[in-house]
Write an enzyme that holds these catalytic residues in place. Structure first.
Site, PDB file in Angstrom:
ATOM      1  CB  VAL A   7      -0.914  -0.065   1.051  1.00  0.00           C
ATOM      2  CG1 VAL A   7      -1.882   1.242   1.288  1.00  0.00           C
ATOM      3  CG2 VAL A   7      -1.816  -1.534   1.239  1.00  0.00           C
ATOM      4  CB  CYS A   8       2.364   3.383  -2.108  1.00  0.00           C
ATOM      5  SG  CYS A   8       1.924   3.291  -3.746  1.00  0.00           S
ATOM      6  CB  ALA A   9       0.911   8.247  -1.724  1.00  0.00           C
ATOM      7  N   GLY A  11      -0.408   4.091  -5.086  1.00  0.00           N
ATOM      8  CA  GLY A  11      -0.518   2.858  -5.728  1.00  0.00           C
ATOM      9  C   GLY A  11       0.448   2.510  -7.158  1.00  0.00           C
ATOM     10  CB  ILE A  39      -3.774   4.668   1.595  1.00  0.00           C
ATOM     11  CG1 ILE A  39      -4.298   4.501   2.962  1.00  0.00           C
ATOM     12  CG2 ILE A  39      -4.327   6.018   1.092  1.00  0.00           C
ATOM     13  CD1 ILE A  39      -3.144   3.403   3.762  1.00  0.00           C
TER      14      ILE A  39
END
Length: 104
Positions: A7-9, A11, A39
């Site tokens: 999961v990142c800011a 994707g 997220i």
């Protein structure tokens, strides 16, 4: 098959890391399913994951993610050094270790 959710800011920043993790998994004959999502998107697939790994840029949202996951799977922040180096081998090893510990 282990299912890993990164999961990142947005994707997108984890796509290279996913490729490197998959490449390493192939060299050690492991079959894994790795998804990179933002997220905002991850909670729609959380029930299929064995682990949720957060990019360092969203580490401040770990508590929020843990509340959504409710202890079903481990939630870890990817080591900034490993993330910056796009070290798929190290991140995959961390994921496997956490999954193994949670299954004991």
């Amino acid at each position: 098959m282990k299912k890993i959710l990164l999961v990142c800011a947005a994707g997108m920043s984890t796509s290279m890391l996913v490729k490197r993790m998959l490449a390493h998994a192939s060299t050690i004959n492991e079959t894994v399913d790795i998804q990179a999502l933002s997220i905002a998107e991850f909670d729609s697939v959380i029930d299929t994951a064995d682990i949720v790994m957060l990019g360092p840029q969203v580490r401040y949202q770990k508590t929020q993610v843990e509340n959504i996951v409710q202890g079903r799977v481990p939630v870890l922040v990817i080591d900034m050094k490993h993330y910056g180096a796009m070290d798929g081998q190290a991140v995959l090893a961390t994921a496997f270790e956490a999954i193994s510990k949670s299954n004991q």
